[in-house]
Design an enzyme around this catalytic site. Structure first.
Site, PDB file in Angstrom:
ATOM      1  N   GLU A 109       0.840  -1.202   0.000  1.00 61.91           N
ATOM      2  CA  GLU A 109       0.000   0.000   0.000  1.00 61.91           C
ATOM      3  C   GLU A 109       0.876   1.254   0.000  1.00 61.91           C
ATOM      4  O   GLU A 109       1.762   1.385   0.856  1.00 61.91           O
ATOM      5  CB  GLU A 109      -0.901  -0.017   1.245  1.00 61.91           C
ATOM      6  CG  GLU A 109      -1.875  -1.195   1.233  1.00 61.91           C
ATOM      7  CD  GLU A 109      -2.377  -1.574   2.632  1.00 61.91           C
ATOM      8  OE1 GLU A 109      -2.239  -0.761   3.556  1.00 61.91           O
ATOM      9  OE2 GLU A 109      -2.893  -2.690   2.781  1.00 61.91           O
TER      10      GLU A 109
ATOM     11  N   HIS B 163      -1.061   0.275  16.537  1.00 61.46           N
ATOM     12  CA  HIS B 163      -0.022   0.616  15.556  1.00 61.46           C
ATOM     13  C   HIS B 163       1.370   0.637  16.184  1.00 61.46           C
ATOM     14  O   HIS B 163       2.269   1.275  15.670  1.00 61.46           O
ATOM     15  CB  HIS B 163      -0.284   1.995  14.933  1.00 61.46           C
ATOM     16  CG  HIS B 163      -1.428   2.039  13.970  1.00 61.46           C
ATOM     17  ND1 HIS B 163      -2.742   1.907  14.358  1.00 61.46           N
ATOM     18  CD2 HIS B 163      -1.464   2.190  12.626  1.00 61.46           C
ATOM     19  CE1 HIS B 163      -3.523   1.988  13.298  1.00 61.46           C
ATOM     20  NE2 HIS B 163      -2.775   2.160  12.232  1.00 61.46           N
TER      21      HIS B 163
ATOM     22  N   ASP C 106       1.198  -4.584  13.107  1.00 59.90           N
ATOM     23  CA  ASP C 106      -0.092  -4.925  13.706  1.00 59.90           C
ATOM     24  C   ASP C 106      -1.054  -5.471  12.644  1.00 59.90           C
ATOM     25  O   ASP C 106      -1.909  -6.299  12.933  1.00 59.90           O
ATOM     26  CB  ASP C 106      -0.728  -3.676  14.342  1.00 59.90           C
ATOM     27  CG  ASP C 106       0.271  -2.891  15.169  1.00 59.90           C
ATOM     28  OD1 ASP C 106       0.175  -2.895  16.397  1.00 59.90           O
ATOM     29  OD2 ASP C 106       1.170  -2.272  14.562  1.00 59.90           O
ATOM     30  N   PHE C 107      -0.908  -4.970  11.409  1.00 60.77           N
ATOM     31  CA  PHE C 107      -1.827  -5.376  10.331  1.00 60.77           C
ATOM     32  C   PHE C 107      -1.567  -6.810   9.865  1.00 60.77           C
ATOM     33  O   PHE C 107      -2.340  -7.360   9.083  1.00 60.77           O
ATOM     34  CB  PHE C 107      -1.734  -4.439   9.116  1.00 60.77           C
ATOM     35  CG  PHE C 107      -1.913  -2.973   9.405  1.00 60.77           C
ATOM     36  CD1 PHE C 107      -2.389  -2.533  10.628  1.00 60.77           C
ATOM     37  CD2 PHE C 107      -1.601  -2.029   8.434  1.00 60.77           C
ATOM     38  CE1 PHE C 107      -2.538  -1.174  10.898  1.00 60.77           C
ATOM     39  CE2 PHE C 107      -1.749  -0.672   8.690  1.00 60.77           C
ATOM     40  CZ  PHE C 107      -2.214  -0.242   9.919  1.00 60.77           C
TER      41      PHE C 107
ATOM     42  N   GLU D  50      -4.701  -6.761   2.754  1.00 65.00           N
ATOM     43  CA  GLU D  50      -3.499  -7.459   3.212  1.00 65.00           C
ATOM     44  C   GLU D  50      -3.488  -8.934   2.818  1.00 65.00           C
ATOM     45  O   GLU D  50      -2.432  -9.499   2.541  1.00 65.00           O
ATOM     46  CB  GLU D  50      -3.324  -7.311   4.731  1.00 65.00           C
ATOM     47  CG  GLU D  50      -2.721  -5.977   5.169  1.00 65.00           C
ATOM     48  CD  GLU D  50      -3.708  -4.819   5.180  1.00 65.00           C
ATOM     49  OE1 GLU D  50      -4.915  -5.060   5.001  1.00 65.00           O
ATOM     50  OE2 GLU D  50      -3.273  -3.672   5.371  1.00 65.00           O
TER      51      GLU D  50
ATOM     52  N   PHE E  20       2.039  -1.548   8.809  1.00 63.00           N
ATOM     53  CA  PHE E  20       2.324  -1.664  10.238  1.00 63.00           C
ATOM     54  C   PHE E  20       2.252  -3.147  10.598  1.00 63.00           C
ATOM     55  O   PHE E  20       1.345  -3.850  10.136  1.00 63.00           O
ATOM     56  CB  PHE E  20       1.284  -0.906  11.076  1.00 63.00           C
ATOM     57  CG  PHE E  20       1.454   0.595  11.088  1.00 63.00           C
ATOM     58  CD1 PHE E  20       2.046   1.235  12.179  1.00 63.00           C
ATOM     59  CD2 PHE E  20       1.017   1.371  10.014  1.00 63.00           C
ATOM     60  CE1 PHE E  20       2.193   2.614  12.202  1.00 63.00           C
ATOM     61  CE2 PHE E  20       1.169   2.754  10.034  1.00 63.00           C
ATOM     62  CZ  PHE E  20       1.758   3.391  11.119  1.00 63.00           C
TER      63      PHE E  20
END
Lengths: 334, 325
Positions: free
Chosen positions: B29, B129, B85-86, B60, B83
């Protein structure tokens, strides 16, 4: 139907070949069921008996170097791309001659020599991968096409939508082929889906045409997939094709499919892809004696596969520690 | 001359591999003309163009899944998950697909790909994040895990990651992006599974990774002022894990303090501690100690985040107590 492209020619020779392929796959599925019942196959199996028309028809429209991705109900797709019945059954029986050396089993059949890139048991996960092999073909400037086969249930998972959207945005040569067998595991797909046709009715959301076909007619499948292949090779991007078909067995080994309304199976058995193609052969003038020869040959092939798979040794226990890493081993620390 | 930032090293590390191997492609992205939200892909789009640097939707699963499909069919994709976290929204691919395909196909297919991601706290981005999630990946056999702490190691490990035929999780650290270091020569490679002994010492072994490296290096300085000689080890990769360098160090220092950013519960230091307890027990003069994040979500405010994460001060205090007890 989406366009007026002429259907491909069909020779009696084609029909004979497809009929034999159907019979070998059907026989292997029946053998897998029997081996399970006699305790020689462990774990679970998701048999594709009834779905063979989709695999054989689609394969007939593909080149050997095209990519195929399947789900945990994928025996038919592996065999349609060249996996032998013996390597299939041996894998189910944990044998060293199995397609994946006993490390994959029924749900992960893979046949890389036929660019059959695997069977995936997390619903929908292989669809982005098929987008990736299509992307790879574009990057490598080949005209290979990728096909993802999936069930009606997969249309309600996020990966389906992410995959289709990306394929359209990047205009990739990938064909999403839904085997709509009316049931998401034990539940009617209609009771958990917002649209009547779980794949085809979603196509409009991605600027794709709505295509619903008879998945039990090999010739219909071959023709429709053939058109999508031609579009993909011409750089016109992806397609979604929803094939209506039916599962002859339950979802998995432990499912007797009691949730089916009375008479439904019988109705679909009349539209069995094997029967449909046999009728077409008879109509094309192929005699009973010749059909009997084909049927005998297919049966013999399956019988031989069962015997060979039974006779093969279990895979080497050391196989548990191979193939984690590309160097062939499993070492993770010094 | 220390003139290369960690951030620039990411883009340069990728560019060096893209120049030598046309099968290397990037997707993610905002990684194209925008150069990435952390500017870690700056210049790649300009040099290599849209045919090799692909912007994706916020998808994702499609990013990692498509990278897998391409990797399995002749390409070497480098996927960015903005990130770390994603990673949770594409965890199926990280946990169930990438690390298992080679194995469950009996070695019929390989997955030569890299998933790069900005990891960790320190920038005040809050609980969704800021997580250090290298320990998530560490629970899954079949993933290589790299987490460099210097610009030179970013380039050296990136070269190993992209040339690897195995799937690699490449954790870049958000608080290190602005740090500077030497520009390594062309062809620089850091092999996987080779920890870096950053500072030699005799009294205690301090082990860190990525974010915790500046902390343990500064702690060693302060300990030296107290007359305590600390050996400092940067693991650089969690898998392969260079346990022998750590065990060899403990054999001389007889004490080990592991400093992690991920939470104490399930942190990678637990596995390392168990190895030292098992194989280095008779070398030890003190219990194996770990400093890691407290078992709470990472808070937004800096003064609260400071309460949760290990620091130079806690490292010095803990190490000194171990040596002086």
């Amino acid at each position: 139907m989406p366009d007026g492209t002429q259907t491909l020619p069909v020779s009696t020779q084609d029909l004979r070949g497809w009929y034999e392929q159907l019979l070998v796959i059907r026989g292997t599925e029946k053998a897998a069921f029997d081996l399970f019942m006699s305790g020689l196959v462990k774990g679970t199996t998701h048999l594709a008996a009834g779905h063979e028309g989709v695999a054989v028809g689609a394969s007939a429209a593909l080149r050997p170097d095209d990519y195929v991705w399947a789900t945990y109900r994928g025996h038919h797709h592996a065999m349609a791309r060249g996996l032998s019945p013996e390597a299939c059954l041996a894998e189910l029986m944990s044998k060293g001659t199995g397609a994946c050396e006993g490390k994959g089993g029924s749900m992960h059949l893979t046949y890389a020599p036929g660019n059959m890139m695997g069977s995936y048991a997390i619903v929908g996960s292989h669809m982005p991968m098929a987008v990736g092999s299509a992307w790879s073909a574009v990057l490598r400037e080949t005209d290979q096409v990728s096909v993802a086969f999936f069930g009606d249930g997969a249309t309600n998972i996020g990966a389906f939508h992410e995959a289709v959207n990306l394929a359209v945005v990047w205009k990739l040569p990938v064909i999403f082929i839904c085997e709509n067998n009316l049931y998401m595991e034990y539940t009617p797909i209609s009771s958990v889906t917002a649209v009547e046709h779980p794949a085809a009715d979603r196509a409009a959301a991605y600027s794709l045409p709505r295509i619903v076909i008879d998945g039990n007619d090999v010739v219909t499948v071959r023709d429709e997939v053939g058109k999508a292949v031609a579009r993909a090779r011409a750089g016109e991007g992806p397609s979604i094709i929803e094939c209506l078909t039916y599962r002859h067995y339950g979802h998995s080994r432990t499912d007797p499919a009691k949730y089916r309304p009375e008479g439904e199976l019988e109705q679909w058995l009349m539209r069995d892809p094997v029967t449909v193609l046999r009728d077409q052969l008879v109509e094309a003038g192929v005699g009973e004696d010749e059909l009997t020869v084909i049927e005998g040959r297919a049966q013999q092939m399956v019988t031989h596969a069962v015997e060979a798979a039974k006779a093969a040794p279990l895979s080497d226990p050391r196989e548990a520690f191979t193939d984690v890493w590309a160097d062939g081993g499993s070492q993770w620390r010094t | 001359m220390a003139d290369l930032t960690y951030r620039e090293a990411v883009a340069e590390g990728i560019a060096r591999e893209m120049r030598r191997d046309p099968s290397v492609v990037c997707l993610g992205e905002d990684i194209g003309a925008a150069g990435g939200v952390f500017k870690t892909t700056q210049g790649l789009f300009e040099e290599f163009g849209p045919a090799r640097v692909w912007d994706t939707p916020i998808s994702e699963q499609a990013i990692v899944g498509a990278a897998m499909g391409a990797a399995m069919t002749g390409m070497r994709p480098v996927a960015e998950i903005m990130f770390s976290d994603f990673l949770a929204v594409c965890w199926d691919f990280i946990a169930n697909e990438m690390p298992k395909v080679r194995y469950m196909t009996g070695g019929q297919v390989t997955v030569p790909m890299v998933v790069r991601t900005a990891n960790g706290g320190g920038l005040g981005f809050g609980a969704q994040h800021s997580q250090a999630v290298e320990n998530w990946a560490f629970t899954i056999p079949g993933l290589v895990i790299a987490a460099p702490s210097t610009p030179a190691d970013v380039i050296g490990l990136m070269a190993s990651a992209i040339r690897s035929d195995d799937p690699v999780m490449f954790f870049e650290h958000k608080t290190l992006f602005a740090s500077k270091g030497e520009r390594p020569p062309e062809g620089h490679m850091v092999p996987f599974g080779q920890a870096n002994v950053v500072r030699a010492g005799d009294d205690i072994t301090l082990v860190g990774l990525a974010w915790s490296m500046p902390i343990v290096i500064e702690a060693a300085e302060q300990l030296a002022a107290q007359g305590i000689s600390a050996e400092v080890i940067d693991l650089r990769t969690l898998v392969p894990l260079d346990a022998s360098t750590v065990l060899g160090s403990v054999a001389r220092t007889s004490r080990i303090l592991i400093v992690e950013e991920n939470p104490l519960q399930g942190g990678w230091g637990g596995t390392l501690a168990s190895i030292v307890a098992d194989e280095g027990f008779y070398d030890l003069d003190a219990p194996v100690k770990r400093l890691a994040a407290a078992n709470v979500p990472l808070p937004f405010a800096t003064h609260l985040e400071d309460q949760v994460l290990p620091s130079v001060a806690t490292t010095v205090t803990t190490a000194a107590a171990m040596v002086n007890s």
